[in-house]
Every structure is written in structure tokens, then in C-alpha cells.
Write an enzyme that holds these catalytic residues in place. Structure first.
Site, mmCIF file in Angstrom:
data_model
loop_
_atom_site.group_PDB
_atom_site.id
_atom_site.type_symbol
_atom_site.label_atom_id
_atom_site.label_comp_id
_atom_site.label_asym_id
_atom_site.label_seq_id
_atom_site.Cartn_x
_atom_site.Cartn_y
_atom_site.Cartn_z
ATOM 1 N N ASP A 1 0.834 -1.205 0.000
ATOM 2 C CA ASP A 1 0.000 0.000 0.000
ATOM 3 C C ASP A 1 0.869 1.255 0.000
ATOM 4 O O ASP A 1 0.588 2.225 -0.677
ATOM 5 C CB ASP A 1 -0.933 -0.004 1.216
ATOM 6 C CG ASP A 1 -0.198 -0.149 2.539
ATOM 7 O OD1 ASP A 1 0.930 -0.689 2.551
ATOM 8 O OD2 ASP A 1 -0.738 0.271 3.581
ATOM 9 N N ARG B 1 5.126 4.135 6.306
ATOM 10 C CA ARG B 1 4.636 3.985 7.676
ATOM 11 C C ARG B 1 4.630 2.509 8.074
ATOM 12 O O ARG B 1 5.077 1.647 7.317
ATOM 13 C CB ARG B 1 3.254 4.622 7.820
ATOM 14 C CG ARG B 1 2.159 3.877 7.109
ATOM 15 C CD ARG B 1 0.799 4.483 7.398
ATOM 16 N NE ARG B 1 -0.238 3.793 6.680
ATOM 17 C CZ ARG B 1 -1.162 4.397 5.957
ATOM 18 N NH1 ARG B 1 -1.189 5.707 5.843
ATOM 19 N NH2 ARG B 1 -2.084 3.682 5.345
ATOM 20 N N GLU C 1 3.008 0.004 7.865
ATOM 21 C CA GLU C 1 2.166 -0.980 7.164
ATOM 22 C C GLU C 1 2.995 -1.667 6.089
ATOM 23 O O GLU C 1 3.456 -2.761 6.274
ATOM 24 C CB GLU C 1 0.929 -0.307 6.576
ATOM 25 C CG GLU C 1 0.000 0.215 7.649
ATOM 26 C CD GLU C 1 -1.436 0.342 7.186
ATOM 27 O OE1 GLU C 1 -1.982 -0.611 6.627
ATOM 28 O OE2 GLU C 1 -2.015 1.428 7.409
ATOM 29 N N ASP D 1 -5.898 -2.639 -2.815
ATOM 30 C CA ASP D 1 -5.071 -1.679 -3.545
ATOM 31 C C ASP D 1 -4.549 -2.323 -4.833
ATOM 32 O O ASP D 1 -4.585 -1.727 -5.906
ATOM 33 C CB ASP D 1 -3.893 -1.217 -2.681
ATOM 34 C CG ASP D 1 -4.331 -0.655 -1.337
ATOM 35 O OD1 ASP D 1 -5.263 -1.215 -0.732
ATOM 36 O OD2 ASP D 1 -3.744 0.343 -0.875
ATOM 37 N N TRP E 1 -11.505 -6.080 -1.858
ATOM 38 C CA TRP E 1 -10.158 -6.511 -1.447
ATOM 39 C C TRP E 1 -10.000 -7.998 -1.802
ATOM 40 O O TRP E 1 -9.197 -8.372 -2.647
ATOM 41 C CB TRP E 1 -9.956 -6.262 0.058
ATOM 42 C CG TRP E 1 -9.444 -4.883 0.365
ATOM 43 C CD1 TRP E 1 -8.189 -4.552 0.792
ATOM 44 C CD2 TRP E 1 -10.154 -3.638 0.246
ATOM 45 N NE1 TRP E 1 -8.083 -3.180 0.938
ATOM 46 C CE2 TRP E 1 -9.264 -2.599 0.608
ATOM 47 C CE3 TRP E 1 -11.437 -3.280 -0.144
ATOM 48 C CZ2 TRP E 1 -9.630 -1.253 0.600
ATOM 49 C CZ3 TRP E 1 -11.799 -1.934 -0.151
ATOM 50 C CH2 TRP E 1 -10.901 -0.955 0.222
ATOM 51 N N GLU F 1 -2.242 8.929 -0.860
ATOM 52 C CA GLU F 1 -3.267 8.020 -0.347
ATOM 53 C C GLU F 1 -4.640 8.694 -0.326
ATOM 54 O O GLU F 1 -5.651 8.074 -0.595
ATOM 55 C CB GLU F 1 -2.883 7.609 1.082
ATOM 56 C CG GLU F 1 -3.910 6.747 1.777
ATOM 57 C CD GLU F 1 -3.426 6.282 3.133
ATOM 58 O OE1 GLU F 1 -2.633 7.007 3.756
ATOM 59 O OE2 GLU F 1 -3.837 5.196 3.563
ATOM 60 N N HIS G 1 1.061 6.143 -2.419
ATOM 61 C CA HIS G 1 0.034 5.106 -2.341
ATOM 62 C C HIS G 1 -0.554 5.000 -3.740
ATOM 63 O O HIS G 1 -1.180 5.930 -4.200
ATOM 64 C CB HIS G 1 -1.058 5.611 -1.400
ATOM 65 C CG HIS G 1 -1.427 4.708 -0.298
ATOM 66 N ND1 HIS G 1 -0.680 4.574 0.841
ATOM 67 C CD2 HIS G 1 -2.513 3.909 -0.123
ATOM 68 C CE1 HIS G 1 -1.284 3.730 1.664
ATOM 69 N NE2 HIS G 1 -2.395 3.305 1.097
#
Ligand code: BGC
Length: 734
Positions: free
Chosen positions: A335, A339, A341, A348, A401, A615, A636
Site C-alpha cells: 500500500d 509507515r 504498514e 489496492d 479486497w 493516499e 500510495h
């Protein structure tokens, strides 16, 4: 013998956070014909033989569903191995397996869990061979990397490193998990030198590389024994021009080096950062830009598309999309790269997959990721929100997703014409659709569908139609989104079944049922979509859910106008928004949205100096403030999905579903007076296809379509009729 017969080894002494350096000496005879190293680690490894690095795979063995599959690599090391003694050294960093951030429960990476397995096979000219494997004869010592974490960064201590060697222990492991890695190695692919050196209002020294990348900085230092150098990586300066790190959340993104007095050219080896800027802390020597080079690391992919048009901001946006793809295709489609993640969020990848396959050859990249997705599919057929499954992405079955399990193989089959995408994934695809069907019918009376199969999930993520602009989930009903994707997936199975010669009658029936249910509950007699949001209309059109597309298109155009001539869509709606408008006779509205510079729009971020896709639509608000730091990545790719509209609709270069992999191509540009020129090219297995148009001062448009030999090509005239084209250059003036 092969790696499967080698022994897994780890340090007998717990080295804690320190990364081990395993080493051994092996002796080979004369007449070496070839040498092959098979190797992998629990953690990430960097191997060398006689001081020369093996291969160029950064963060090998990459990230996979480790619980089920342990990838290993095979290297030809013939040129590194010599007659007589050979020193093999392998440093092992903590990697994805042992990463830790506070939000992941703890940020301690102790005790040390890293381990190694390898086998080196030497073949001699006389036909004999010799094998050297990891076993108890190996030794280990503390490497200079005293701390490594994917999220937090790396500390390398050249000063205090002790040379003490420790014994290793062998330990049992299920070697059937060892998997000769498919996929694309992550390598160093770009270098950006000579950063601007800034002094912030707070007096801090910051390097600005002018663009956001994923990787690290390689730098030269002269050396003050025992002195610490620290680099803080980050994406943005705040409104005042000071360092902004809040949006990294708990990912520390730091690199520290303790110098030993020697001059070095150094880069961290077991981490990566998402950054444009680097703060140099307490730097002991003069900061010379030529001593710093940003290195972009990502899965090695061949660039395939090029695009340009008469609007410079759109061109910039296109290159930002490419940069976001490069910055996030790091073994796994992540993604974001900065950060805490950096995860393979399935939604995505789902929305971006068509654009991804235009930009780069992502065939092998996605084959590898799909192999992991198959392993991560739950017994009952449900599909996770992140692959590999991770602590953040524990959710299964989120509409948009989880549907990646069907949509991605189908999109890759269309892009490359490679049936193996469907063959390899058919089981996963059908199990996921069967799962949705089970959920839908379990809730229903008389075996008739009367509910959406779920009302859960991430919805239209980060859309703007929620009155709370900072909210993550948009207004479009989650059950509506679930049904729409369920219908799309069932329809794909019908088509995929046809390709594979499978009996897909059940899915045809299922698709008809879903449509019947959808139409009776979601569409009024006059064709109006009851769920009155932009995204709801987009899905109804793009997924063929309505038989009155014109009504849905008019509704969509109206909603856009009522919103102030701008989009309000999130991850789910934005991917198909412009296609839905163009396909329903509203290409002018699509152009208005694409050309819009004010918030919210794709180009808004570009006007704010973005070098990657953000993002959020409101990552930096019009008043200059950042959106909430808890969810505000500046790299993103999800909203970059619109790029396929630039190539397919604006420039007009389209694949043909019934003849995929660009064996046939349809040129169907949608021109608009606000753009005078557009051109897209695509390198395919059959050669380079180019679609180009230019509108002159007289209002006439000249089209130039270039068709490789052997490709069937058609041009759709503005009225809808189709003209066949020939190989080579076709010029048409209208
Ligand atoms: C990620 C997204 C992802 C989402 C799921 C976020 O934190 O960054 O890109 O799809 O969670 O809703």
C-alpha cells in the site's frame, strides 16, 4: 544433494538484536566447471564468497507466506569460487519475518530468530561434483549490523564489532516448505544524486532528493572513530518547512552508523525507507551533496508503456503513478513504503492491477504474489485483506479486497494472454466465489438470494462522500459494494471457464441470480440506482449490473455536477469512474474530472508538488494543513488506477478480451477540445503498439496508429463503426 539436504543453522549464542554473520571455509580442487549456490534464510540475507557479493537481490529471499512457503534462490557463482580455500559469509537481517513496530505488539526483536540454510555445489571438468552445505561446521559472529528492522531502520556499528566466533546449532525445519523462488528479485534500480541541502527554520540540516522514492541513501563519510551518524528519513516538510514525521506512525525510519575511523561508502542493507527527505543529525563533517545518493530499490520490472499529452500536469501525474508503482512493488505490492504498514493490501492491488500491467511487465511479479495468495486463502474459501497475511490485515472477505483472487488473474490473463494465470488460480477463484454464494444463501429464505452476501468490509475506502472528510469509509452501502463485486466475479468465472474449457454453467446461473436480486433491490423502474452515490453508479455501469447504462451514466454525471463538478469517490469508485462516464456518453465529464486542478482531483496533488500518488485526496488540504497523520501516506498507488483511462480512453489503446495479450488491439481514442495531443505506446510480446492523435488549428484530428506485424488491429470510428488497420503506421485524418 541440494538445499533440501542441508541443515538449518542458527547461532548457539543468542545475539539478540544483533544480526549474525555466518561463515565457513570450504576447499575445492582444480578444474572447477561450475558452482551453484542455493540459499535462503529466516530473515533476509546478504551472502558473499571470497569477499564478493553473491547476486544483486536486496532483502533476499523476499517476502512470502512464510508459514507455508520459504522461498530460496539459486545463484551461479562459478566466477566467485576458486581452487583451494573459499570463504563463504552470510549476514542475516531480521527482515519481514521478525519485523516489529509498537503497533504490532512490541518493538523488541529479541531473541534472535534468524537462521540460514545453504548448499554450494561445485562441478568439475571431469564430471565429478562436490557439495558444501550448512551444518555444524559453520561458525557465526556478530555482524556490524547491530539492529535491523524493515520499519524502524538499521544501525551499523563499525566501531565496536568484536571478531569473536561462536558455534552454530542445527535445528529441524519442514524443508518441504522450501520453494525455489519465482518472482522478480528486488534490486537497486535508480540513483538520484546531488540532493539540495536545506537548513530548516528549526536549524536542522535536511537533504531533499526532489522526488519520493523507496530505498535508502548511499553516502560517503570520512570517519571519526566512535562517532555516531544518524539519518532520519521522511516524506514531507510541514507548512513552515520543518521536518514532518508524524505520518510514519510508529515506523522509525532511521539509519545510524557508528564510525570506526575508516573512510567508507555505505548503505544500509536490511531495510528500506519511503522518503524524499533525509535529516542529517549532528553531522560531524561538511555536508557535500556529492557524497549522498538516493538509491531506489524495487522488483526489477521492464517498463512497457509510455504516455504523453498536451497537458503538462497530466504528464506529471502519469510519471507520479509510475513512481508510486516502483516505490510499492517491492516483492509484494504494498500500500505504501513508509509507515508501519507496507503490506500487500489486496484491494489496492486489485484496483491498480490494470494500470500496473500497462506500466511495467508485472507478469512474474504477480505470479509470485498470486502463489502466496493461494496459500493464504482460508479453508472456507475466504481471501485475506493483506497478502502475506499480517497483523494489520487480519480481515478476510472484504468486498473489493478479497475479490483480487478473481480479478487479478483475469486482468493478468487479459494483459499477457497467458492462460496459466487462469489455470493456476482457477481453484482459488471458484472457491472464493463459492464462499460468497454460501454466505449469500445461508442468510436467505428458500435458497433465494435476499441479502447482500456481506455488509462488512472496508467499503469505498477514503471517499469524500462521508460528511466527515477524515473518515475512512465512504457513504456507499457496503452491502451494495459486496453484491456488485460478487456479480463481477461470477461473470469473470463464466468467461474464464470458457477460456479453460471448464463447465461454468453454475456460475452463469449464479450470475443471473445476482443480477436478478441486484436489479430488483437496487434499481428503480426508471433505471435510477437507489444507492445514490457516485461510486454506486460507477459500479453499476462498470460491472454491467444495469441494463439501462444510459440512465446510470446520466445519474452519475448529475451527481458529479451537484457535488460541484468533482468526484467524491474512494478507492473502489475512482478506479472505474472515468471509464463509466466515457462508456455512457459523458466523456466530456470524464475530461473535466481529469483536468480539474482544484481539490479534490487527481491533479490537485500535482499542483501541490506531489511526485507520487497520495493516499488521500486531501493529503495536504487547500489550507496547507496535512490530513490526519494516522492515515496520510504520500506514496500510495491506489488512486493512480485512473491511469489506464489515460492510455485506453484518452490515447485510445485497448486490448481485446476475446483475443488477449494484445494479439488484437482496438484503437478508440476519445478526444476532447481541451486536449490537442495524446500518445500512448505499449511494448507487448508482439512488438510496440502506438496510438497517437493530434488536433490541429483547423479542428481536424490526425490519428496515427502503429501496429506490429501479426497483430490484428481495428479502429473504432467516433460513430461506433469499426475499420480494420494494417501492420505498420496507419494515418487517418478526421
Ligand atoms: C492501507 C490501505 C488499505 C486499507 C484497508 C490502509 O491502512 O494503507 O491502502 O487498503 O488500510 O482498508
Amino acid at each position: 544433494m541440494s538445499i533440501r539436504e542441508a541443515k538449518w543453522i542458527k547461532s548457539k549464542k543468542d545475539l539478540g538484536e544483533v544480526c549474525p554473520l555466518f561463515f565457513a571455509e570450504s576447499s575445492f580442487g582444480a578444474g572447477i566447471k561450475s558452482a551453484t549456490l542455493e540459499i535462503t534464510a529466516l530473515g533476509v540475507y546478504e551472502a558473499s564468497i571470497n569477499g564478493v557479493r553473491v547476486g544483486d537481490f536486496i532483502l533476499a529471499p523476499g517476502w512470502a507466506s512464510y508459514a507455508r512457503r520459504q522461498p530460496y534462490q539459486t545463484y551461479d557463482v562459478t566466477t566467485l569460487v576458486r581452487e583451494g580455500g573459499n570463504l563463504i559469509e552470510v549476514a542475516v537481517g531480521k527482515g519481514w519475518r521478525f519485523h516489529k513496530c509498537k503497533e504490532w505488539g512490541t518493538d523488541s526483536i529479541k531473541p534472535d530468530g534468524t537462521a540460514l540454510i545453504a548448499s554450494l555445489t561445485v562441478e568439475y571438468e571431469d564430471g565429478s561434483s562436490e557439495e558444501f552445505i550448512t551444518d555444524k561446521s559453520w561458525k557465526v559472529r556478530a555482524s556490524h549490523t547491530v539492529y535491523s528492522s524493515i520499519y524502524n531502520g538499521e544501525i551499523d556499528d563499525f566501531y565496536r564489532t568484536s571478531g569473536e566466533a561462536y558455534a552454530v546449532t542445527e535445528f529441524p525445519y519442514d524443508n518441504s516448505r522450501l520453494d525455489c523462488s519465482v518472482g522478480v528479485p528486488v534490486t537497486e534500480n535508480e540513483e538520484i544524486g546531488s540532493p539540495a541541502v536545506i537548513t530548516t527554520p528549526k536549524g536542522e540540516t535536511v537533504l531533499d532528493f526532489g522526488q519520493e522514492i523507496t530505498g535508502y541513501v548511499r553516502f560517503r563519510f570520512t570517519g571519526f572513530p566512535g562517532r555516531k551518524l544518524a539519518l532520519q528519513y521522511f516524506e514531507m516538510l510541514d507548512r513552515k518547512g520543518n521536518v514532518y514525521t508524524k505520518n510514519l506512525r510508529t515506523a522509525r525510519q532511521r539509519n545510524e552508523v557508528i564510525q570506526d575511523g575508516n573512510e567508507r561508502v555505505y548503505a544500509p542493507r536490511f531495510t528500506f525507507f519511503g522518503f524524499r527527505y533525509v535529516r542529517l543529525e549532528d553531522w560531524p563533517e561538511e555536508v557535500k551533496p556529492e557524497n549522498f545518493t538516493a538509491v531506489a530499490v524495487y522488483s526489477k520490472m521492464e517498463r512497457t508503456s509510455e504516455f504523453e499529452c498536451s497537458d503538462e500536469l497530466i504528464n506529471k501525474f502519469y510519471s507520479n503513478v509510475l513512481r508510486s508503482q516502483r516505490g510499492n512493488f517491492l516483492d509484494v505490492p504494498t500500500d505504501c513504503p513508509q509507515r508501519n504498514e507496507r503490506l500487500g493490501w489486496t484491494g489496492d492491488a486489485q484496483v491498480f492491477s490494470r494500470a500496473a500491467a500497462l506500466n511495467y511487465d508485472v507478469s512474474d511479479f504477480f505470479k509470485k504474489w498470486l502463489a502466496d495468495l493461494r496459500l493464504e486463502q482460508r479453508e472456507d474459501g475466504s481471501v485475506p485483506a493483506t497478502c502475506p497475511v499480517s497483523r494489520f490485515g487480519t480481515g478476510y472477505g472484504s468486498p473489493g479486497w478479497a475479490d483480487v483472487a478473481v480479478i487479478l488473474p483475469w486482468n493478468m490473463y487479459l494483459a499477457y494472454g497467458d492462460r496459466s494465470f487462469l489455470e493456476d488460480n482457477w481453484d482459488m477463484m471458484t472457491r472464493w466465489v463459492d464462499y460468497m454464494q454460501d454466505c449469500a444463501l445461508n442468510k436467505s429464505k428458500d435458497g433465494q438470494m435476499s441479502h447482500p452476501w456481506t455488509t462488512d468490509g472496508y467499503g469505498d475506502w477514503l471517499s469524500l462522500d462521508n460528511p466527515d472528510l477524515e473518515a475512512a469509509v465512504g457513504k456507499t452501502d457496503k452491502g451494495y459494494i459486496a453484491t456488485a463485486y460478487f456479480a463481477l466475479c461470477a461473470s469473470i468465472l463464466v468467461k474464464a471457464g470458457r477460456v479453460l474449457g471448464k463447465d461454468a454453467a453454475a456460475y452463469r446461473g449464479m450470475h443471473e441470480d445476482i443480477l436478478r436480486y441486484f436489479r430488483s433491490t437496487q434499481i428503480d423502474g426508471d433505471g435510477k440506482i437507489r444507492e445514490n452515490t457516485q461510486t454506486a453508479c460507477v459500479l453499476a455501469i462498470a460491472f454491467d449490473l444495469t441494463d439501462d447504462k444510459k440512465a446510470a451514466g446520466d445519474q452519475l454525471a448529475r451527481l458529479i455536477h451537484e457535488a460541484g463538478d468533482h468526484l467524491t469517490t474512494g478507492f473502489i469508485g475512482s478506479a472505474y469512474l472515468l471509464h463509466a462516464l466515457t462508456d455512457t456518453g459523458h466523456a466530456d465529464v470524464a475530461y473535466t474530472l481529469m483536468l480539474r486542478r482544484e481539490f479534490p482531483s487527481w491533479l490537485y496533488a500535482v499542483t501541490k508538488g506531489a511526485t507520487t500518488v497520495w493516499e488521500r485526496w486531501n493529503g495536504i488540504r487547500p489550507d496547507g494543513k496535512f490530513a490526519k497523520a494516522t492515515m496520510n501516506s504520500f506514496n500510495h498507488y491506489a488512486y493512480g488506477a485512473v491511469e489506464d483511462w489515460l492510455v485506453c480512453d484518452m490515447a485510445g489503446l485497448n486490448l481485446v478480451e476475446s483475443d488477449p495479450g494484445y494479439a488484437s488491439v482496438i484503437f478508440a481514442p476519445k478526444t476532447d477540445p481541451r486536449i490537442t495531443h495524446a500518445k500512448a505506446s505499449l511494448v507487448t510480446a508482439r512488438g510496440k503498439i502506438i496510438s497517437e492523435w493530434t488536433t490541429g488549428g483547423d479542428g481536424a484530428t490526425e490519428y496515427v496508429f502503429t501496429v506490429p506485424e501479426g497483430v490484428r488491429a481495428y479502429y473504432t470510428l467516433p460513430g461506433g463503426s469499426v475499420q480494420e488497420l494494417h501492420a505498420g503506421e496507419n494515418r487517418i485524418k478526421q
